[in-house]
Scaffold this active site. Sequence first.
Site, PDB file in Angstrom:
ATOM      1  CG  MET A  87      -1.693  -6.618  -9.156  1.00  0.00           C
ATOM      2  SD  MET A  87       0.048  -7.114  -8.982  1.00  0.00           S
ATOM      3  CE  MET A  87       0.898  -6.515 -10.374  1.00  0.00           C
ATOM      4  N   PRO A  88      -5.377  -5.190  -8.997  1.00  0.00           N
ATOM      5  CG  PRO A  88      -7.653  -5.641  -9.060  1.00  0.00           C
ATOM      6  CD  PRO A  88      -6.334  -6.162  -9.515  1.00  0.00           C
ATOM      7  CE1 TYR A  89      -1.620  -3.105  -1.129  1.00  0.00           C
ATOM      8  CE2 TYR A  89      -2.504  -0.890  -1.278  1.00  0.00           C
ATOM      9  CZ  TYR A  89      -1.833  -1.863  -0.576  1.00  0.00           C
ATOM     10  OH  TYR A  89      -1.378  -1.592   0.684  1.00  0.00           O
TER      11      TYR A  89
END
Length: 71
Positions: A1-3
């Site tokens: 889950m990239p932020y």
Amino acid sequence: MPYVHIRVTQEGVSAEQKRALIEGTTELLFQVLNKPPASTFVVIEEVPTDNWGVGGETVTALRQRERRISS
């Protein structure tokens, strides 16, 4: 889950420009890392120019000097 957290100075970034940043960042993460867009979070934070410094001075001071030079 990239932020992804994008910080820019508060100098009139339009809603369209922000949309393009979010869309482009999401697409880049998909193309390069195969990260699904539905799980990619992009946050854009606008920082007042008095709170952003470069070369020992605020961006506010830099912009004022640039305006004087170009006038």
